[in-house]
Design an enzyme around this catalytic site. Structure first.
Site, PDB file in Angstrom:
ATOM      1  N   GLY A   1       0.791  -1.221   0.000  1.00  0.00           N
ATOM      2  CA  GLY A   1       0.000   0.000   0.000  1.00  0.00           C
ATOM      3  C   GLY A   1       0.823   1.269   0.000  1.00  0.00           C
ATOM      4  O   GLY A   1       0.273   2.354   0.091  1.00  0.00           O
TER       5      GLY A   1
ATOM      6  N   ASN B   1       9.715   0.705  -0.065  1.00  0.00           N
ATOM      7  CA  ASN B   1      10.185   2.044  -0.388  1.00  0.00           C
ATOM      8  C   ASN B   1       9.400   3.088   0.403  1.00  0.00           C
ATOM      9  O   ASN B   1       8.485   2.771   1.150  1.00  0.00           O
ATOM     10  CB  ASN B   1      10.045   2.296  -1.889  1.00  0.00           C
TER      11      ASN B   1
ATOM     12  N   ASP C   1      11.618   3.960  -5.816  1.00  0.00           N
ATOM     13  CA  ASP C   1      10.797   2.765  -5.593  1.00  0.00           C
ATOM     14  C   ASP C   1      11.651   1.499  -5.545  1.00  0.00           C
ATOM     15  O   ASP C   1      11.193   0.411  -5.878  1.00  0.00           O
ATOM     16  CB  ASP C   1       9.690   2.622  -6.660  1.00  0.00           C
TER      17      ASP C   1
ATOM     18  N   TRP D   1       9.284 -10.034  -6.944  1.00  0.00           N
ATOM     19  CA  TRP D   1       8.874 -11.093  -6.009  1.00  0.00           C
ATOM     20  C   TRP D   1       9.057 -12.486  -6.597  1.00  0.00           C
ATOM     21  O   TRP D   1       8.836 -13.481  -5.904  1.00  0.00           O
ATOM     22  CB  TRP D   1       7.417 -10.891  -5.602  1.00  0.00           C
TER      23      TRP D   1
ATOM     24  N   CYS E   1      -6.148   2.184 -11.977  1.00  0.00           N
ATOM     25  CA  CYS E   1      -6.823   1.286 -12.927  1.00  0.00           C
ATOM     26  C   CYS E   1      -5.819   0.532 -13.804  1.00  0.00           C
ATOM     27  O   CYS E   1      -6.075  -0.599 -14.243  1.00  0.00           O
ATOM     28  CB  CYS E   1      -7.783   2.074 -13.812  1.00  0.00           C
TER      29      CYS E   1
ATOM     30  N   CYS F   1      -4.517  -3.314 -13.413  1.00  0.00           N
ATOM     31  CA  CYS F   1      -5.196  -4.477 -13.990  1.00  0.00           C
ATOM     32  C   CYS F   1      -5.558  -4.260 -15.467  1.00  0.00           C
ATOM     33  O   CYS F   1      -5.530  -5.190 -16.256  1.00  0.00           O
ATOM     34  CB  CYS F   1      -6.463  -4.799 -13.216  1.00  0.00           C
ATOM     35  N   HIS F   2      -5.916  -3.017 -15.808  1.00  0.00           N
ATOM     36  CA  HIS F   2      -6.383  -2.739 -17.175  1.00  0.00           C
ATOM     37  C   HIS F   2      -5.254  -2.294 -18.101  1.00  0.00           C
ATOM     38  O   HIS F   2      -5.500  -2.051 -19.280  1.00  0.00           O
ATOM     39  CB  HIS F   2      -7.480  -1.668 -17.149  1.00  0.00           C
TER      40      HIS F   2
HETATM   41 CA    CA Z   1       6.749   0.227  -4.247  1.00  0.00          CA
END
Ligand code: CA
Length: 698
Positions: free
Chosen positions: A196, A275, A320, A408, A621, A624-625
Site C-alpha cells: 500500500g 520504499n 521505488d 517477487w 486502474c 489491472c487494465h
Molecule cells: Ca513500491
C-alpha cells in the site's frame, strides 16, 4: 434420560474429536526446517531457509525430456495465479484468484475442499485500492493452514477440512492497504504485513498473531510515527533521527508486502521492507536522511518483535527500489570460513551477501545494469550514488526502472552447485520531479515523482534473463537471455535441474551447472507462479500454477501491448508433471489481442479525455487494465469493452461506481461523479480511436 443421552453423545463427540486431532500431523518448526523431507513442500520457500531446493533426484538431466502431464485442474474463474502451493501428506494446497484456498489430492488433482473468504462481500461499500486478484501463498503450522486476504484478514483453516477456525483483521477496511503476500508461521505465531506504499499515506508494519487463537502477539512498525505521539520503542526513536520535516503526514511507507524469513538456527526473524511514501525523498523528508527502516532487511526477535539489527540497501530511497524481495539463508564458504549468510537481490540491482548474526555486509555486486550507484562501499556498507541519480530538477534515465532488476519472482539456491538461480529484469525509466504532468506515467501519489515507463532505451538487447549466480565470487556462472520479463520464480533440485516458467507459456528445465536447456513444455498461457516438487509412492512430481499474473503483468512488453494472455480467454490451470505423465492438455486459444470498439459519432473532448486519464492513474486502474488502458490481462482491455460505449453508459456507472463486478475483483468507487465517469469515457474512446488509427477527433 434425555440429559444422559445428551451427555453420552457429547462425551463421545469429545473423544472422537480428540482421536481425530491426534491423527492429524502437527507441523512443527523442526518439520519446516527439515531439508531431507522430500515428500512434502511445507512452506513458501520449502523450508525455513527459503532455498526452494529439493534433494529429489528421480527427475534429472538424463531423463527430464520424458516429463509429461500427470494431472491437471482447470480453474476457469481464476485470473492471475502467482502462488506457491504447499504439499502435506499427499494433499496440495494453493491460493487462487479472490483468495480462494483449495486442497487437492496431490496424486490426482481431485478437489478435497475449498475455502472462499468472500472478499467481494467483505469490501462492499468500502473504497479499496485495486488489484486483489492475486496472492503469493499460504503457510502451514500445527494442524492449520494460514491464508491472508486482499482486504486485510488473516485466517486459520483446519487443514483436513478447510473449516475456518479464526479470522482476524490486520488493518481497517477503509485504510489504503492490501495483502498479496503469504503469511509466515514460526514458533507458534503467524506473521503478516501488507502493501500500500503507493496507495495513500501509509505507515508500514508487520504483525505476529498467536497461531492457535489469532490474538495479536506483537507488532513492529517499520518507520517512525509523529514524535509528538511518543515512540513505540527505541528502534523508532533511532529511526526518527534519520527523517526530517513532517514525514508522518505522508505516512512514510516502508510496507512489508513480501519477504519474511524465519532463521531457526539463530532464532531470528528477517523482514524485507518497502520504499518510501511518497517516492520522492525531497517531499517525504526535505532535509534528507537515510529514512530508516525503508528498503532494509530488519532482524527481529521472533518472540517479541523487538529490533535486533538492520541493513539498509538504499539509504534515502527515491526510485521505488524497495527491499521486499526474498531473503534466502545458507552456509557459505567465504575465505576459508563457513558463514551463516543471508542472500538478497532487491530491485536496486545489487546482490547482497550478509553475515546474518549481526547484519554485517560481506559483499555486494551488481547482478544487473544499475546506473543509480557505481558500487557499494564495503567499509561503510553504503551505495555510492552517481551524480544526478536523484533526478532533482531535471529528467534522468535511471537503470533499473521502478519494477526493479528483480521482484517477487523467487530465486532458488542449490547447495550442491553453490549457485543462486535468479530471475532478472533489465530496463530503465525516465524520472523527474518537475511538476506533475498527467501525460507522464506516474504511480507516485502526491506527484512527487513522475516516471515515464516507456522512455529510455533498455540497457541490454534482452529484457529478461535467468542467471546462475555464484554468491561467493559474486558473479554470474551462466545466463539465459529472455525476450520477455516476468518469468516465474525458480526451483532447484538434487537432480541437477533448474525449473522456470516463462511469460510466453513455456515451462523449462535447465542443467543446473551449465544452463543447457534440457526440456521445454508449452502450457499455452504465461507462467508467473514458481514451480514446486514433491514425491509420493516413489514418484516425483513437479507442480505449477499456470495463469499469468501479478500487478502490472499486463504491461511487460515495451509498448504495453502485452503477450495476448487476455482476460476471460485462456483457461487458468494447476498442472502437475511426472516421468510417467502422458496426458495431453486441452489446447489453449492463440494469444488474443482485443479489437478496439469504435463509436464513429463520439466526439472526443481532449480536456475531458485528459481528466479521464488522470482519474485512470489516480485510481490505479492501470494495475489491472494496463498502462494507457492497453491490453490489461488481469482485467478486460477497456478499448474493446462495450461498457464504455454511449449506449451502455448505465453499465459503466453500475460497474465503476456501484461495484457490480466486485465478485470479479473490480472495486466500486462510490464517490465517482457522473462527470468523472463521462471523462473516463472520453479517455477510453480516445485510446480506442488511437489504437484503430483514428487520430483526428470527429
Ligand atoms: Ca513500491
Amino acid at each position: 434420560m434425555k440429559i444422559l443421552i445428551g451427555l453420552t453423545v457429547t462425551v463421545y463427540l469429545v473423544f472422537a474429536a480428540l482421536a481425530h486431532s491426534d491423527a492429524v500431523r502437527k507441523i512443527t518448526d523442526n518439520d519446516i526446517a527439515d531439508a531431507s523431507n522430500t515428500a512434502d513442500w511445507l512452506a513458501y520457500g520449502r523450508t525455513h531457509n527459503e532455498q526452494r531446493f529439493s534433494p529429489l533426484t528421480q527427475i534429472r538431466s538424463q531423463n527430464v525430456r520424458n516429463l509429461g502431464v500427470q494431472w491437471y485442474m482447470d480453474l476457469p474463474n481464476d485470473v492471475g495465479l502467482v502462488s506457491t502451493p504447499l504439499v502435506i501428506d499427499g494433499v496440495l494446497y494453493f491460493t487462487g484468484t479472490m483468495n480462494i484456498v483449495r486442497a487437492v489430492d496431490a496424486r490426482s488433482g481431485a478437489l478435497l475442499w475449498q475455502h472462499d473468504p468472500k472478499v467481494a462481500q467483505e469490501v462492499a461499500g468500502h473504497k479499496r485500492p485495486p488489484g486483489w486478484v492475486h496472492n503469493r501463498g499460504l503457510s502451514a503450522y500445527g494442524d492449520k493452514i494460514f491464508a491472508a486476504t486482499w482486504d486485510g484478514r488473516l485466517q486459520a483453516l483446519e487443514r483436513t477440512t478447510g473449516k475456518l477456525l479464526w479470522s482476524t483483521r490486520t488493518f481497517g477496511l477503509d485504510e489504503p492497504l492490501y495483502i498479496t503476500g503469504a503469511p509466515k508461521a514460526f514458533k507458534g505465531k503467524v506473521l503478516i504485513g501488507n502493501g500500500g506504499t503507493e496507495a495513500g499515506p501509509t505507515r508500514g508494519y508487520v504483525s505476529a498473531y498467536d497461531a492457535q487463537t489469532g490474538a495479536l502477539a506483537w507488532r513492529f512498525y517499520i518507520v517512525p510515527g509523529n514524535p509528538a505521539d511518543g515512540f513505540e520503542d527505541d528502534a523508532m526513536k533511532m529511526a526518527a533521527d534519520t527523517w526530517s520535516g513532517s514525514w508522518w503526514e505522508h505516512g512514510g511507507g516502508g510496507n512489508a508486502w513480501h519477504a519474511f524469513t524465519y532463521d531457526e538456527e539463530l532464532d531470528q526473524l528477517y523482514i524485507g521492507t518497502g520504499n518510501g511514501s511518497p517516492w520522492n525523498r525531497k517531499l517525504r523528508s526535505p532535509g534528507g536522511g537515510d529514512n530508516l527502516f525503508l528498503c532494509s532487511i530488519v532482524a527481529l526477535d521472533p518472540d517479541t518483535g523487538k529490533y535486533l539489527w538492520h541493513y539498509q540497501t538504499v539509504p534515502g530511497e527515491t526510485w521505488d527500489y524497495n527491499s521486499n524481495m526474498d531473503i534466502v539463508l545458507a552456509d557459505l564458504e567465504l575465505e576459508g570460513k563457513s558463514v551463516k549468510a543471508l542472500m538478497h537481490a532487491p530491485k536496486n540491482g545489487f546482490f547482497y551477501v550478509i553475515d546474518r548474526k549481526m547484519g554485517t555486509l560481506l559483499s555486494a555486486e551488481k547482478f544487473a545494469d544499475a546506473n543509480w550507484a557505481t558500487h557499494v562501499d564495503l567499509t561503510t556498507g553504503r551505495p555510492v550514488e552517481r551524480e544526478g541519480a536523484r533526478y532533482e530538477d531535471g529528467f534522468e534515465n535511471i537503470t533499473p526502472g521502478p519494477f526493479g532488476a528483480h521482484s517477487w519472482h523467487a530465486m532458488s539456491y542449490n547447495p550442491l552447485t553453490g549457485l543462486v538461480y535468479l530471475p532478472t529484469m533489465h530496463h530503465s525509466a525516465d524520472f523527474t520531479d518537475q511538476a506533475y504532468d498527467k501525460t507522464w506515467r506516474s504511480v507516485s501519489f502526491e506527484g512527487g515523482t513522475a516516471v515515464d515507463w516507456t522512455q529510455g532505451a533498455n540497457p541490454r538487447a534482452y529484457v529478461g534473463e535467468l542467471q546462475a549466480w555464484d554468491p561467493v565470487a559474486q558473479k554470474p556462472v551462466w545466463s539465459v537471455p529472455q525476450s520477455t520479463t516476468w518469468a516465474s520464480g525458480t526451483l532447484a533440485t538434487g537432480g541437477g535441474l533448474v525449473f522456470q516458467g516463462e511469460a510466453d507459456g513455456l515451462m523449462k528445465a535447465y542443467d543446473a551447472s551449465t544452463g543447457e536447456l534440457l526440456w521445454s513444455y508449452d502450457l499455452g498461457l504465461g507462467i508467473s507462479a514458481p514451480p514446486i516438487t514433491y514425491a509420493l509412492d516413489g514418484q516425483q512430481y513437479v507442480s505449477v500454477l499456470v495463469g499469468f499474473g501479478g500487478g502490472y503483468a499486463g504491461r511487460i512488453t515495451p509498448g504495453g501491448e502485452g503477450l495476448g494472455w487476455a482476460y476471460g480467454v485462456h483457461t487458468r490451470r494447476l498442472v502437475t508433471f511426472s516421468l510417467k505423465g502422458e496426458i495431453v492438455l486441452p489446447a489453449q486459444p492463440e494469444p488474443y489481442f482485443s479489437e478496439p470498439l469504435l463509436e464513429p459519432d463520439f466526439a472526443v473532448n481532449q480536456t475531458l479525455a485528459d481528466e479521464g486519464a488522470g482519474l485512470f492513474l489516480q485510481h490505479g486502474c492501470y494495475a489491472c487494465h494496463g498502462v494507457d488502458a492497453v491490453a490489461g490481462g488481469m482485467a478486460p482491455d477497456l478499448r474493446g469493452s462495450a461498457f464504455l460505449l454511449s449506449e451502455m453508459a448505465p453499465m459503466l456507472s453500475l460497474v465503476v461506481r456501484d461495484g457490480a463486478r466486485l465478485d470479479r475483483g473490480m472495486p466500486g468507487y462510490p464517490e465517482m461523479t457522473d462527470a468523472q465517469l463521462a471523462a473516463m469515457r472520453h479517455y477510453i474512446r480516445r485510446e480506442a480511436h488511437a489504437a484503430a488509427g483514428v487520430t483526428a477527433a470527429p
